[in-house]
Design an enzyme around this catalytic site. Structure first.
Site, PDB file in Angstrom:
ATOM      1  N   HIS A 143       0.836  -1.203   0.000  1.00 42.63           N
ATOM      2  CA  HIS A 143       0.000   0.000   0.000  1.00 42.63           C
ATOM      3  C   HIS A 143       0.874   1.259   0.000  1.00 42.63           C
ATOM      4  CE1 HIS A 143      -3.516   2.478   1.404  1.00 42.63           C
ATOM      5  NE2 HIS A 143      -2.531   3.185   1.930  1.00 42.63           N
ATOM      6  N   GLU A 144       1.870   1.294   0.880  1.00 46.72           N
ATOM      7  CA  GLU A 144       2.725   2.483   0.979  1.00 46.72           C
ATOM      8  C   GLU A 144       3.605   2.658  -0.256  1.00 46.72           C
ATOM      9  OE1 GLU A 144       1.988   4.532   3.106  1.00 46.72           O
ATOM     10  OE2 GLU A 144       0.767   3.244   4.376  1.00 46.72           O
ATOM     11  N   HIS A 147       1.615   4.245  -2.948  1.00 45.08           N
ATOM     12  CA  HIS A 147       1.551   5.708  -2.824  1.00 45.08           C
ATOM     13  C   HIS A 147       2.757   6.356  -3.497  1.00 45.08           C
ATOM     14  CE1 HIS A 147      -1.998   6.436  -0.505  1.00 45.08           C
ATOM     15  NE2 HIS A 147      -1.602   5.763   0.559  1.00 45.08           N
ATOM     16  N   GLU A 226      -6.417   6.637  -0.938  1.00 47.63           N
ATOM     17  CA  GLU A 226      -6.343   5.394  -0.158  1.00 47.63           C
ATOM     18  C   GLU A 226      -6.938   4.220  -0.931  1.00 47.63           C
ATOM     19  OE1 GLU A 226      -4.653   4.976   2.751  1.00 47.63           O
ATOM     20  OE2 GLU A 226      -4.044   7.007   2.214  1.00 47.63           O
TER      21      GLU A 226
END
Length: 298
Positions: A143-144, A147, A226
């Site tokens: 997820h990070e 980003h 998100e």
């Protein structure tokens, strides 16, 4: 689809930059008009403050954000498991290896920051290392890293810098008011009285509501990013259950103690566990149950 979204985020970076810059100048003009009897003085002050914040955040965003959140950079020898997970996810995402930081906090959470994939960093809490297994950690790091790959971190950096500039402008105006500043007119300066009153009202409303509007826009951008990062994480790991289980554990954890409030939107989940607002306008993140439902449909 994913590459189109990345390109869209790059365009949004430009739009956010222009939009926030205009808002900063308008609020500067309002502060100058109300408190210093000169809209132009306020605009100049706003431009200088915004330029300083932008230069600080863009040139040194990683160190600034990590410092605000009490994060410490680590090496492979310090925490080999999380180091290798970050390394693996970066390799799959085809981006340079980000720096890795640890936040000494028992609550499980993580975030990414930086100005581009070339100078990005990922931070995780000690709590997330203790409570999540490898598959769940891969989901979170995926997820990070997403980003970073999707250029969300640049958008966050710009929004954070200009929001800070707006807060500083309003703070300067209010301090000037309490210290005896403020707009003054001579008794014989009554020409255009009606227009004067209207302009004063508009300026005061802008000073009051400008920061609120900025916060709402910043948080809306954060919530939308998100969902994209969740989907991109699954693309990297090929394992939606890892992220689902991670979000479930994070959602029932205690609030963080070391997180900086201005960085809350950067985290994978709200670090302060604030109650959700009716219209979600002031929520830093979309509801975790909604995120899990979307992941379950993949």
């Amino acid at each position: 689809m994913l590459y189109q979204q990345i390109a869209s985020n790059k365009r949004k970076t430009v739009y956010v930059m222009i939009g926030f810059a205009i808002l900063v100048l308008f609020i500067g003009a309002a502060v100058g008009y109300v408190f210093y009897d000169s809209a132009m003085a306020g605009i100049i002050m706003a431009a200088v403050i915004a330029a300083i914040y932008m230069a600080m955040m863009i040139a040194n965003s990683t160190n600034v954000v990590m410092g605000m959140n009490h994060a410490t950079e680590i090496s492979e020898a310090d925490h080999p498991e999380i180091w290798h997970i970050v390394e693996d996810m970066a390799l799959v995402a085809n981006i340079p290896m980000p720096k890795v930081y640890i936040v000494n906090d028992a609550s499980p959470n993580a975030f990414a920051t930086g100005n581009s994939p070339k100078n990005a960093a990922v931070a995780v809490t000690t709590g997330i290392l203790e409570r999540l297994n490898r598959e769940e950690l891969e989901g979170v790091i995926g997820h990070e890293v997403s980003h970073i790959r999707n250029y969300d971190i640049r958008l966050s950096t710009i929004a954070l810098a200009l929001s800070s500039a707006i807060a500083m402008l309003v703070n300067i105006g209010m301090r000037s008011f309490w210290w005896g500043g403020g707009r003054r007119r001579n008794d014989n300066d009554n020409e255009g009285g009606s227009l004067e009153i209207v302009m004063m009202i508009i300026s005061i409303v802008l000073v009051i509501l400008g920061p609120i509007a900025t916060t709402i826009a910043q948080l809306a951008l954060s919530r939308n990013r998100e969902y994209l990062a969740d989907a991109s994480s699954v693309e990297l790991t090929r394992n939606p259950l890892g992220l689902i289980h991670a979000l479930q554990k994070i959602s029932v954890s205690e609030p963080m103690k070391e997180a900086d409030p201005s960085s809350a939107a950067l985290y994978i989940s709200d670090p302060f566990k604030k109650k959700r607002t009716m219209a979600h306008l002031f929520d830093t993140h979309p509801p975790i149950e909604d995120r899990i439902q979307r992941l379950e449909r993949m």
